[in-house]
Design a protein around this motif. Structure first.
Motif, short mmCIF file in Angstrom:
data_model
loop_
_atom_site.label_atom_id
_atom_site.label_comp_id
_atom_site.label_asym_id
_atom_site.label_seq_id
_atom_site.Cartn_x
_atom_site.Cartn_y
_atom_site.Cartn_z
N LYS A 16 -30.46 41.27 -13.08
CA LYS A 16 -29.70 41.66 -11.87
C LYS A 16 -28.76 40.25 -11.90
N SER A 17 -29.49 39.17 -12.26
CA SER A 17 -28.84 37.75 -12.08
C SER A 17 -28.13 37.57 -13.52
N GLU A 18 -28.31 38.24 -14.66
CA GLU A 18 -27.62 37.97 -15.96
C GLU A 18 -27.81 36.43 -16.27
N SER A 19 -29.24 35.84 -15.90
CA SER A 19 -29.66 34.46 -16.27
C SER A 19 -31.02 34.40 -16.34
N PHE A 20 -31.51 33.63 -17.29
CA PHE A 20 -32.81 33.53 -17.38
C PHE A 20 -33.46 32.49 -16.36
N SER A 21 -32.46 31.48 -16.33
CA SER A 21 -32.84 30.62 -15.40
C SER A 21 -32.90 30.62 -13.67
N LYS A 22 -31.91 31.64 -13.33
CA LYS A 22 -31.86 32.21 -11.94
C LYS A 22 -33.02 33.18 -11.66
N ALA A 23 -33.36 34.02 -12.76
CA ALA A 23 -34.54 34.94 -12.63
C ALA A 23 -35.74 34.04 -12.23
N ALA A 24 -36.11 32.88 -13.33
CA ALA A 24 -37.11 32.07 -13.05
C ALA A 24 -37.12 31.46 -11.79
N LEU A 27 -38.26 34.03 -9.16
CA LEU A 27 -39.77 34.60 -9.51
C LEU A 27 -40.71 33.40 -9.38
N TYR A 28 -40.23 32.32 -9.07
CA TYR A 28 -41.05 30.94 -9.05
C TYR A 28 -41.83 30.82 -10.46
N MET A 29 -41.22 31.24 -11.68
CA MET A 29 -41.56 31.04 -12.63
C MET A 29 -40.95 29.90 -13.70
N SER A 30 -41.45 29.51 -14.63
CA SER A 30 -40.74 28.69 -15.75
C SER A 30 -39.76 29.47 -16.60
N GLN A 31 -38.55 28.91 -17.01
CA GLN A 31 -37.60 29.78 -17.90
C GLN A 31 -38.43 30.07 -18.99
N PRO A 32 -39.13 29.29 -19.71
CA PRO A 32 -39.86 29.75 -21.09
C PRO A 32 -40.73 30.94 -20.78
N ALA A 33 -41.40 30.96 -19.45
CA ALA A 33 -42.31 32.28 -19.14
C ALA A 33 -41.30 33.19 -19.07
N VAL A 34 -40.21 33.47 -18.31
CA VAL A 34 -39.32 34.67 -18.49
C VAL A 34 -38.91 34.88 -19.66
N SER A 35 -38.45 34.06 -20.48
CA SER A 35 -37.98 34.31 -21.72
C SER A 35 -39.26 34.98 -22.64
N GLN A 36 -40.24 34.48 -22.31
CA GLN A 36 -41.52 35.02 -23.16
C GLN A 36 -41.76 36.49 -22.51
N ALA A 37 -41.55 36.79 -21.58
CA ALA A 37 -42.00 37.95 -20.72
C ALA A 37 -40.85 39.17 -21.28
N ILE A 38 -39.52 38.69 -21.49
CA ILE A 38 -38.63 39.58 -21.86
C ILE A 38 -38.86 39.97 -23.26
N MET A 39 -39.18 38.90 -24.10
CA MET A 39 -39.30 39.11 -25.63
C MET A 39 -40.84 39.99 -25.73
N GLN A 40 -41.60 40.07 -24.97
CA GLN A 40 -42.95 40.85 -25.04
C GLN A 40 -42.39 42.09 -24.75
N LEU A 41 -41.65 42.46 -23.75
CA LEU A 41 -41.24 44.01 -23.34
C LEU A 41 -40.34 44.41 -24.42
N LYS A 55 -23.44 31.43 -22.75
CA LYS A 55 -23.10 31.72 -21.22
C LYS A 55 -24.30 32.18 -20.48
N GLY A 56 -24.92 32.94 -21.05
CA GLY A 56 -26.25 33.71 -20.26
C GLY A 56 -26.51 35.09 -21.02
N VAL A 57 -26.89 35.95 -20.47
CA VAL A 57 -27.31 37.12 -21.08
C VAL A 57 -26.77 38.15 -20.28
N SER A 58 -26.59 39.49 -21.16
CA SER A 58 -26.10 40.73 -20.64
C SER A 58 -26.88 41.90 -21.15
N LEU A 59 -27.05 43.03 -20.40
CA LEU A 59 -27.97 44.01 -20.72
C LEU A 59 -27.04 44.67 -21.90
#
Length: 294
Positions: A16-24, A27-41, A55-59
């Motif tokens: 939705k945000s097209e950004s790991f940092s905004k999502a973090a 979600l009150y999470m660290s950016q590395p934790a968000v990145s790790q979650a996406i890689m796990q999925l 510049k960020g991420v896109s689907l």
């Protein structure tokens, strides 16, 4: 351990945000934790969900397809949680009550009115039957609570006595003079008796009490409703055993007369029952509170 649902929540926020940092941040999470979650999925699905750029991420195409389903699923979960809150706050829902016709008419109506006035959005479903029939459908889950004649001997049910009632004998004009003085129970059973059907809990209570005194009964009439008992007695077909609290109109208007006994039948109760193994719904809890407190 991160659940699959948590991974999808992270995926949705990043998509939705097209950004790991905004999502973090959301979600009150660290950016590395968000990145790790996406890689796990992505590992679990064996597919790339995002294009990473400076510049960020896109689907990806596959990620866009999954995003629509995840969006719908999470939205449905939110709607479900809102519905649960509505049930808890009694702004929607249904309360199913099992009760006999007589108890419904002479006892329950004011409580139904009070509950409906307080919680107008709760639908009321009333299922009629004898006490034994109502207990049976209570166990099958067809009703939430039952309002019954006591005593009941059933270890699976929670019983809350609510009102004491008195079983009495009544007669019409024909028997009034001959029964003007108090009589014994032995004398009563020699008269033409009008009783409820044997399967009735209130009939069994009276009969068991008489048997405990060594008195057997042989009624002239066995009827299926309390109102019929009153009507049969009114036209002088015999002496009816009725519930005093449900016969006031007939007694106060001189349509029937209470037979004075040397020994009264002990009082019994009418009350609420529900399954011990099933927690009461919020609506059921509030209804029981209204009955207990009014």
């Amino acid at each position: 351990m991160v659940s699959k649902l948590d991974l999808y929540k992270v995926f949705y926020k990043v998509g939705k945000s097209e950004s790991f940092s905004k999502a973090a941040k959301d979600l009150y999470m660290s950016q590395p934790a968000v990145s790790q979650a996406i890689m796990q999925l992505e590992r679990e699905l064996d597919i790339r969900l995002f294009n990473r750029t400076p510049k960020g991420v896109s689907l990806t195409n596959e990620g866009s397809l999954l995003f629509e389903y995840v969006h719908s699923a999470l939205n449905l979960i939110d709607v479900g949680e809102e519905k649960i809150l509505e049930f808890k706050n009694l702004t929607t829902g249904e309360l199913k009550i099992g009760v006999g016709d007589t108890i419904s008419r002479y006892y329950l109506l004011p409580y139904l009115e009070a509950f409906h006035n307080k919680y107008p959005n709760i639908k009321l479903k009333i299922v009629n039957g004898t006490t034994l029939e109502i207990c049976s459908i209570l166990k099958s889950g067809e009703v939430d609570i039952a309002i019954c004649n006591f005593p009941l001997d059933d270890s699976t049910l929670e019983l809350i006595p609510c009102i004491e009632v008195q079983d009495i004998f009544v007669c019409g004009e024909k028997y009034k003079k001959s029964l003007s003085k108090p009589i014994s129970l032995n004398e009563v059973v020699k008269l033409p008796l009008i009783l409820l059907e044997p399967k009735s809990v209130s009939r069994k209570y009276v009969e068991d009490y008489l048997i405990s005194k060594g008195i057997k009964i042989s009624p002239e009439f066995e009827l299926g409703s309390h109102d019929l008992l009153l009507e049969f007695a009114k036209i002088n077909l015999g002496i009816a055993c009725v519930t005093k609290e449900f016969s006031h109109d007939y007694l106060n208007n001189g349509l029937l007369y209470e037979v004075q006994l040397m020994e009264e039948i002990p009082k019994r109760n009418i009350g609420v029952c529900f399954l011990k193994s099933v927690p009461l719904s919020p609506a059921s809890t509030k209804f029981v509170e209204i009955i207990e407190n009014k």
